[in-house]
Design a protein around this motif. Structure first.
Motif, PDB file in Angstrom:
ATOM      1  N   GLN A  76       0.822  -1.201   0.000  1.00 22.69           N
ATOM      2  CA  GLN A  76       0.000   0.000   0.000  1.00 22.69           C
ATOM      3  C   GLN A  76       0.862   1.259   0.000  1.00 22.69           C
ATOM      4  O   GLN A  76       1.985   1.251   0.506  1.00 22.69           O
ATOM      5  N   GLN A  77       0.306   2.330  -0.534  1.00 27.82           N
ATOM      6  CA  GLN A  77       1.000   3.615  -0.455  1.00 27.82           C
ATOM      7  C   GLN A  77       1.167   3.979   1.007  1.00 27.82           C
ATOM      8  O   GLN A  77       0.274   3.741   1.826  1.00 27.82           O
ATOM      9  N   GLY A  78       2.354   4.529   1.312  1.00 25.76           N
ATOM     10  CA  GLY A  78       2.643   4.911   2.687  1.00 25.76           C
ATOM     11  C   GLY A  78       3.285   3.801   3.508  1.00 25.76           C
ATOM     12  O   GLY A  78       3.729   4.035   4.626  1.00 25.76           O
ATOM     13  N   ASP A  79       3.348   2.577   2.962  1.00 29.46           N
ATOM     14  CA  ASP A  79       3.997   1.454   3.655  1.00 29.46           C
ATOM     15  C   ASP A  79       5.465   1.439   3.245  1.00 29.46           C
ATOM     16  O   ASP A  79       5.807   1.034   2.142  1.00 29.46           O
ATOM     17  N   PHE A  80       6.329   1.902   4.142  1.00 26.49           N
ATOM     18  CA  PHE A  80       7.753   1.982   3.840  1.00 26.49           C
ATOM     19  C   PHE A  80       8.493   0.688   4.175  1.00 26.49           C
ATOM     20  O   PHE A  80       9.703   0.600   3.987  1.00 26.49           O
ATOM     21  N   ARG A  81       7.781  -0.307   4.628  1.00 24.44           N
ATOM     22  CA  ARG A  81       8.397  -1.602   4.950  1.00 24.44           C
ATOM     23  C   ARG A  81       7.931  -2.674   3.960  1.00 24.44           C
ATOM     24  O   ARG A  81       7.808  -3.844   4.296  1.00 24.44           O
ATOM     25  N   TRP A  82       7.744  -2.257   2.733  1.00 26.58           N
ATOM     26  CA  TRP A  82       7.253  -3.124   1.680  1.00 26.58           C
ATOM     27  C   TRP A  82       8.229  -4.216   1.273  1.00 26.58           C
ATOM     28  O   TRP A  82       7.850  -5.185   0.616  1.00 26.58           O
ATOM     29  N   THR A  83       9.489  -4.104   1.669  1.00 25.16           N
ATOM     30  CA  THR A  83      10.478  -5.117   1.283  1.00 25.16           C
ATOM     31  C   THR A  83      10.395  -6.359   2.166  1.00 25.16           C
ATOM     32  O   THR A  83      11.056  -7.354   1.882  1.00 25.16           O
ATOM     33  N   GLY A  84       9.598  -6.281   3.235  1.00 24.42           N
ATOM     34  CA  GLY A  84       9.501  -7.416   4.151  1.00 24.42           C
ATOM     35  C   GLY A  84      10.536  -7.365   5.270  1.00 24.42           C
ATOM     36  O   GLY A  84      10.531  -8.200   6.163  1.00 24.42           O
ATOM     37  N   ARG A  85      11.398  -6.375   5.218  1.00 27.07           N
ATOM     38  CA  ARG A  85      12.391  -6.208   6.277  1.00 27.07           C
ATOM     39  C   ARG A  85      11.781  -5.374   7.400  1.00 27.07           C
ATOM     40  O   ARG A  85      10.767  -4.714   7.210  1.00 27.07           O
ATOM     41  N   ASP A  86      12.430  -5.358   8.537  1.00 24.92           N
ATOM     42  CA  ASP A  86      11.910  -4.652   9.697  1.00 24.92           C
ATOM     43  C   ASP A  86      12.423  -3.215   9.771  1.00 24.92           C
ATOM     44  O   ASP A  86      12.557  -2.661  10.858  1.00 24.92           O
ATOM     45  N   VAL A  87      12.730  -2.628   8.612  1.00 23.40           N
ATOM     46  CA  VAL A  87      13.191  -1.233   8.532  1.00 23.40           C
ATOM     47  C   VAL A  87      12.509  -0.572   7.345  1.00 23.40           C
ATOM     48  O   VAL A  87      12.139  -1.235   6.379  1.00 23.40           O
ATOM     49  N   ASP A  88      12.338   0.741   7.453  1.00 23.31           N
ATOM     50  CA  ASP A  88      11.769   1.485   6.331  1.00 23.31           C
ATOM     51  C   ASP A  88      12.729   1.442   5.144  1.00 23.31           C
ATOM     52  O   ASP A  88      13.954   1.506   5.323  1.00 23.31           O
ATOM     53  N   PHE A  89      12.171   1.344   3.940  1.00 22.35           N
ATOM     54  CA  PHE A  89      12.985   1.378   2.727  1.00 22.35           C
ATOM     55  C   PHE A  89      13.342   2.820   2.425  1.00 22.35           C
ATOM     56  O   PHE A  89      12.472   3.700   2.426  1.00 22.35           O
ATOM     57  N   THR A  90      14.608   3.072   2.169  1.00 21.16           N
ATOM     58  CA  THR A  90      15.053   4.409   1.765  1.00 21.16           C
ATOM     59  C   THR A  90      15.965   4.286   0.552  1.00 21.16           C
ATOM     60  O   THR A  90      16.588   3.249   0.326  1.00 21.16           O
ATOM     61  N   TRP A  91      16.023   5.380  -0.205  1.00 22.18           N
ATOM     62  CA  TRP A  91      16.957   5.491  -1.319  1.00 22.18           C
ATOM     63  C   TRP A  91      17.839   6.695  -1.030  1.00 22.18           C
ATOM     64  O   TRP A  91      17.360   7.714  -0.530  1.00 22.18           O
TER      65      TRP A  91
END
Length: 145
Positions: A76-91
């Motif tokens: 979903q939009q706004g879900d920064f843990r979409w990778t399945g890891r326990d940290v927010d995804f960042t670039w």
């Protein structure tokens, strides 16, 4: 055009017809090199500047593909843990700031990287189709996106 020629042996001078040398028009390979330089120079997405050297584009493409998979799986939009890891995804942007991206935003970053490259490829194609290729092709921003 004429020029005055001086003969050092006799001390006499005379006029001769003379045509100044002209530079050869740029070669298509020069346009390709400028295209590649501009592609690798980076692009702006969501108000931030991102690097786009070949390895950067490969990394963006891979993350964008993973984001698409996550979207298909229901991220979903706004879900920064979409990778399945326990940290927010960042670039990491070019200024070294960490930018949180949900799957939809990461996919959009990949789409922007693709458009950046495609726009430069098309601009270079248009330049190479010109006869002759303009001498200022590399410095005139009118030719490039």
């Amino acid at each position: 055009m004429t020029q005055i020629v001086f003969d050092a042996n006799t001390g006499e001078s005379h006029e001769e017809d003379w045509t100044p040398p002209t530079a050869a028009p740029p070669a298509p390979s020069e346009v390709d090199a400028e295209r590649d330089r501009r592609i690798a120079a980076g692009f702006t997405f969501a108000g931030l500047f991102f690097q786009s050297r070949p390895d950067d584009r490969e990394n963006i493409s891979g993350a964008s593909t993973a984001a698409l998979g996550a979207m298909v799986a229901g991220a979903q939009q706004g879900d920064f843990r979409w990778t399945g890891r326990d940290v927010d995804f960042t670039w990491i942007a070019a200024d070294n700031s960490e930018v949180p991206l949900d799957a939809h935003s990461m996919f959009a970053l990949g789409t922007a990287a693709m458009a950046h490259k495609e726009d430069h490829i098309r601009a270079a194609r248009a330049l190479k189709d010109m006869d002759p290729i303009p001498a200022d092709f590399a410095t005139n921003p009118a030719y490039w996106p």
